[in-house]
Design a protein around this motif. Sequence first.
Motif, mmCIF file in Angstrom:
data_model
loop_
_atom_site.group_PDB
_atom_site.id
_atom_site.type_symbol
_atom_site.label_atom_id
_atom_site.label_comp_id
_atom_site.label_asym_id
_atom_site.label_seq_id
_atom_site.Cartn_x
_atom_site.Cartn_y
_atom_site.Cartn_z
ATOM 1 N N ARG A 142 17.803 -26.430 23.451
ATOM 2 C CA ARG A 142 18.178 -25.720 22.236
ATOM 3 C C ARG A 142 18.714 -26.699 21.187
ATOM 4 O O ARG A 142 18.252 -26.717 20.039
ATOM 5 C CB ARG A 142 19.238 -24.685 22.596
ATOM 6 N N LEU A 143 19.657 -27.553 21.601
ATOM 7 C CA LEU A 143 20.214 -28.529 20.666
ATOM 8 C C LEU A 143 19.126 -29.443 20.111
ATOM 9 O O LEU A 143 19.048 -29.700 18.907
ATOM 10 C CB LEU A 143 21.244 -29.413 21.379
ATOM 11 N N ALA A 144 18.243 -29.915 21.002
ATOM 12 C CA ALA A 144 17.204 -30.853 20.580
ATOM 13 C C ALA A 144 16.213 -30.184 19.635
ATOM 14 O O ALA A 144 15.786 -30.778 18.645
ATOM 15 C CB ALA A 144 16.479 -31.411 21.793
ATOM 16 N N SER A 145 15.858 -28.934 19.912
ATOM 17 C CA SER A 145 14.886 -28.248 19.058
ATOM 18 C C SER A 145 15.433 -28.074 17.658
ATOM 19 O O SER A 145 14.750 -28.354 16.661
ATOM 20 C CB SER A 145 14.556 -26.857 19.629
ATOM 21 N N VAL A 146 16.674 -27.619 17.575
ATOM 22 C CA VAL A 146 17.264 -27.360 16.262
ATOM 23 C C VAL A 146 17.414 -28.661 15.475
ATOM 24 O O VAL A 146 17.073 -28.733 14.291
ATOM 25 C CB VAL A 146 18.627 -26.667 16.430
ATOM 26 N N SER A 147 17.889 -29.708 16.153
ATOM 27 C CA SER A 147 18.081 -30.960 15.441
ATOM 28 C C SER A 147 16.732 -31.533 14.996
ATOM 29 O O SER A 147 16.598 -32.053 13.889
ATOM 30 C CB SER A 147 18.886 -31.926 16.320
ATOM 31 N N THR A 148 15.692 -31.394 15.830
ATOM 32 C CA THR A 148 14.380 -31.916 15.453
ATOM 33 C C THR A 148 13.792 -31.153 14.275
ATOM 34 O O THR A 148 13.197 -31.754 13.376
ATOM 35 C CB THR A 148 13.413 -31.845 16.655
ATOM 36 N N ILE A 149 13.965 -29.838 14.249
ATOM 37 C CA ILE A 149 13.455 -29.051 13.123
ATOM 38 C C ILE A 149 14.072 -29.543 11.818
ATOM 39 O O ILE A 149 13.396 -29.662 10.800
ATOM 40 C CB ILE A 149 13.737 -27.552 13.350
ATOM 41 N N GLY A 150 15.355 -29.866 11.861
ATOM 42 C CA GLY A 150 16.000 -30.415 10.667
ATOM 43 C C GLY A 150 15.430 -31.767 10.280
ATOM 44 O O GLY A 150 15.209 -32.042 9.109
ATOM 45 N N LEU A 151 15.174 -32.610 11.275
ATOM 46 C CA LEU A 151 14.727 -33.973 10.989
ATOM 47 C C LEU A 151 13.277 -34.028 10.520
ATOM 48 O O LEU A 151 12.900 -34.962 9.817
ATOM 49 C CB LEU A 151 14.900 -34.843 12.245
ATOM 50 N N VAL A 152 12.472 -33.033 10.907
ATOM 51 C CA VAL A 152 11.068 -33.019 10.467
ATOM 52 C C VAL A 152 10.998 -33.039 8.938
ATOM 53 O O VAL A 152 10.136 -33.712 8.367
ATOM 54 C CB VAL A 152 10.329 -31.787 11.042
ATOM 55 N N THR A 153 11.932 -32.362 8.277
ATOM 56 C CA THR A 153 11.901 -32.340 6.801
ATOM 57 C C THR A 153 11.982 -33.770 6.255
ATOM 58 O O THR A 153 11.331 -34.084 5.274
ATOM 59 C CB THR A 153 13.084 -31.527 6.219
ATOM 60 N N VAL A 154 12.757 -34.632 6.922
ATOM 61 C CA VAL A 154 12.944 -36.002 6.427
ATOM 62 C C VAL A 154 11.647 -36.808 6.512
ATOM 63 O O VAL A 154 11.423 -37.729 5.728
ATOM 64 C CB VAL A 154 14.082 -36.715 7.200
ATOM 65 N N SER A 155 10.763 -36.439 7.456
ATOM 66 C CA SER A 155 9.510 -37.195 7.595
ATOM 67 C C SER A 155 8.641 -37.064 6.351
ATOM 68 O O SER A 155 7.648 -37.779 6.205
ATOM 69 C CB SER A 155 8.748 -36.745 8.845
ATOM 70 N N GLY A 156 9.003 -36.170 5.434
ATOM 71 C CA GLY A 156 8.294 -36.067 4.160
ATOM 72 C C GLY A 156 8.363 -37.352 3.349
ATOM 73 O O GLY A 156 7.536 -37.574 2.459
ATOM 74 N N ILE A 157 9.325 -38.224 3.665
ATOM 75 C CA ILE A 157 9.431 -39.517 2.986
ATOM 76 C C ILE A 157 8.180 -40.347 3.243
ATOM 77 O O ILE A 157 7.855 -41.262 2.492
ATOM 78 C CB ILE A 157 10.715 -40.277 3.455
ATOM 79 N N LEU A 158 7.442 -40.032 4.312
ATOM 80 C CA LEU A 158 6.251 -40.811 4.676
ATOM 81 C C LEU A 158 5.012 -40.349 3.914
ATOM 82 O O LEU A 158 3.923 -40.851 4.150
ATOM 83 C CB LEU A 158 5.999 -40.707 6.181
ATOM 84 N N GLY A 159 5.189 -39.393 3.014
ATOM 85 C CA GLY A 159 4.056 -38.975 2.195
ATOM 86 C C GLY A 159 3.668 -37.525 2.423
ATOM 87 O O GLY A 159 4.216 -36.842 3.286
ATOM 88 N N ASP A 160 2.689 -37.076 1.628
ATOM 89 C CA ASP A 160 2.341 -35.657 1.584
ATOM 90 C C ASP A 160 1.749 -35.130 2.883
ATOM 91 O O ASP A 160 1.667 -33.928 3.089
ATOM 92 C CB ASP A 160 1.348 -35.410 0.445
ATOM 93 N N ARG A 161 1.302 -36.022 3.754
ATOM 94 C CA ARG A 161 0.683 -35.539 4.984
ATOM 95 C C ARG A 161 1.738 -35.114 6.006
ATOM 96 O O ARG A 161 1.407 -34.555 7.043
ATOM 97 C CB ARG A 161 -0.225 -36.615 5.592
ATOM 98 N N PHE A 162 3.008 -35.406 5.729
ATOM 99 C CA PHE A 162 4.063 -35.121 6.703
ATOM 100 C C PHE A 162 5.141 -34.227 6.089
ATOM 101 O O PHE A 162 5.022 -33.793 4.951
ATOM 102 C CB PHE A 162 4.689 -36.428 7.201
ATOM 103 N N GLY A 163 6.181 -33.995 6.882
ATOM 104 C CA GLY A 163 7.358 -33.326 6.333
ATOM 105 C C GLY A 163 7.438 -31.850 6.636
ATOM 106 O O GLY A 163 8.497 -31.255 6.536
ATOM 107 N N GLY A 164 6.307 -31.215 6.999
ATOM 108 C CA GLY A 164 6.351 -29.775 7.202
ATOM 109 C C GLY A 164 6.889 -29.114 5.946
ATOM 110 O O GLY A 164 6.461 -29.441 4.832
ATOM 111 N N LEU A 165 7.861 -28.222 6.096
ATOM 112 C CA LEU A 165 8.447 -27.541 4.944
ATOM 113 C C LEU A 165 9.162 -28.520 4.020
ATOM 114 O O LEU A 165 9.339 -28.246 2.838
ATOM 115 C CB LEU A 165 9.415 -26.461 5.429
ATOM 116 N N GLY A 166 9.545 -29.666 4.551
ATOM 117 C CA GLY A 166 10.202 -30.686 3.745
ATOM 118 C C GLY A 166 9.309 -31.195 2.620
ATOM 119 O O GLY A 166 9.803 -31.699 1.605
ATOM 120 N N PHE A 167 7.990 -31.060 2.796
ATOM 121 C CA PHE A 167 7.054 -31.483 1.744
ATOM 122 C C PHE A 167 7.418 -30.853 0.405
ATOM 123 O O PHE A 167 7.428 -31.516 -0.628
ATOM 124 C CB PHE A 167 5.621 -31.091 2.143
ATOM 125 N N PHE A 168 7.725 -29.554 0.424
ATOM 126 C CA PHE A 168 8.056 -28.852 -0.828
ATOM 127 C C PHE A 168 9.341 -29.410 -1.454
ATOM 128 O O PHE A 168 9.483 -29.423 -2.671
ATOM 129 C CB PHE A 168 8.228 -27.357 -0.576
#
Lengths: 225, 238
Positions: A142-168
Motif C-alpha cells: 500500500r505504501l509503495a503503491s501510493v508513493s509510486t503513483i505520486g512519483l510517476v508525475t515527476v517522470s514528466g520531466i523526461l518529456g511528453d512520452r512520460f509522466g502519466g497525469l503529470g504530463f498535463f
Amino acid sequence: MIDWPWMADHLDELAFRLVQHFFLAAIAVGVGFVISLAAATWVARRRRLRGLLVGTSSVLYTIPSLALFAALVPVTGLSVLTAEIPLVLYTLLIFVRNFLAGLDSVAPEVLEAADAMGYSPRGRLVRVELPLALPLIVGGLRLASVSTIGLVTVSGILGDRFGGLGFFIFEGYRRVFATEIWFGGIPAILLAVAVDLVLLRVQRRLTPWAASEAVATGRQAAGAS
Amino acid sequence: MNLVEATIAWLADPAHWSGVSGIPARMLEHVALSGAALLIAAGIAIPIGVWIGHTGRGVALAANVANVGRALPSLAVIGIVLPITAAIDPQAGFKLYPTLVAMVILAIPPILVNTQTGVGGVDAEVVEAARAMGMWPGQVVGRVELPLAMPAIAAGLRSAAVQVIATATLGAIFGGGGLGRFLVEGIAQQDDGMIFGGVVLVAGLALAVEGAFVLGEASLRSPGLRDAAVRGAAARAA
C-alpha cells in the motif's frame, strides 16, 4: 479561470494518461515487489548483508526524486528505463523494510514447530513465514503503491512520452494554462488517495486480526517525493 | 568526455560558484526555503500533535489526515497551488509560494503523527506519578510528556526534512530557485555535467541533512530515558 470546454475536449487524452499513469506505477511496484521479496528472504538471516541492503535502500530513498530521474538521463537517455529505474528504486526501501519486519514477526517457536514437522527451508518460507508476514507485506504494498503513483508525475520531466497525469501539469505550466495543470493535478491526487483507500480495504479484509499492525505500517510515514 | 570528467569539470568551473544562479546562491535558496517550510510545519503540527496525544481526542482524525497527506503527490500539490498563488500575487506567486505551500502541507503529516504517538505513548503510570507529585497539566506536558516524546518528534522532523528538501527540488520545475534548477536546466540543455553536478549537490544536501538529524536525535534523547520500556515505546512511535 477554469476552461470547462477545453476539459470536455480532452477527456480521451485524460483517459490515455490515466492508463499510462497506472501502468508506469504498476510496472515499478511489481518489479520492486519481486526484487525486494527475493532480496529480503535472502538476507533475512544474514546480518551483514541485511544491514547493507537496508542501508543502501535508505540512502536511495533519501535522494530527491527529481535528482534520481535526472541522474539517469545521461546514462539511459529519455527512455522508459529512465522513468522506471528510479520508481523501482524508491519502492525498495518500503518493501524491504516491511518484508523484513514481517519475517521478523514470525515467532521462533513457530519456525521450530515447522522444522519439527519436516518442512524444507523453502516450504517453511512459502507455507509458514510468508503467510504470517502477510499483514506487513500488504502494508508495504500500500505504501509503495501510493508513493509510486505520486512519483510517476515527476517522470514528466523526461518529456511528453512520460509522466502519466503529470504530463498535463508540465504542459499546463509551459502554456501558462491553469485549467490544464488542474486537469492533471487533481486526478493525480484522487488516484493516489483512491488507491490508498482501496488497498487499505484489501489490507483489512486479508488480515482482519491485524488492525494494530496496519496502523503500525501506516505510521512509517513519508513517501518519497 | 565521460560523465565523471564532465561532472568534475562543471563543479570545478569558478563561473558556477558566483552570482545569483551560482551554486552557493542556489544552495542557500534551497536551505532557506526548506528551513522555513519545516519551521512553519513544526509550528502547526507539534502543538496539535501534543494536544491530541495529551488529551487522546481526535486520534482517528489525525491518523486520517496523516494518511491522506502522505498519499498526496508533491508535484501535483505544487501544480494545483501555482495558478492560485499566481493570481493572488503575480510577482512572487509563481516562484516561491506554491512550493512553500506544498512543502508545508507535505511536512505536517509525519511531524503530527510522530508527536501524537510520542506524547500519547508515554506510560500512563508516569503521567499519573507526575500528577501525584502535584504538577498541573502544563507541567505534565512540558516536563514529562514532551521530553519523553522527543526522540519520536525528532524522527518525525527528520522524515519531514527529507520530504521538504525533495519537494524544494521539484519547485525548480516551475521556475522556483534552489538546487533543482541545475537538474531542470541540465536536462533542457542536455548538459550532462550540469545534470550530474546538480545530482551530487542535491543528493549530498539531502544525505547531509538526514545525517545531521540522526546525530541530533541522539543528543536530544533525554538522560532520563534509560528505562528500556520507555525507550521501546519511543522507538515504536518513531
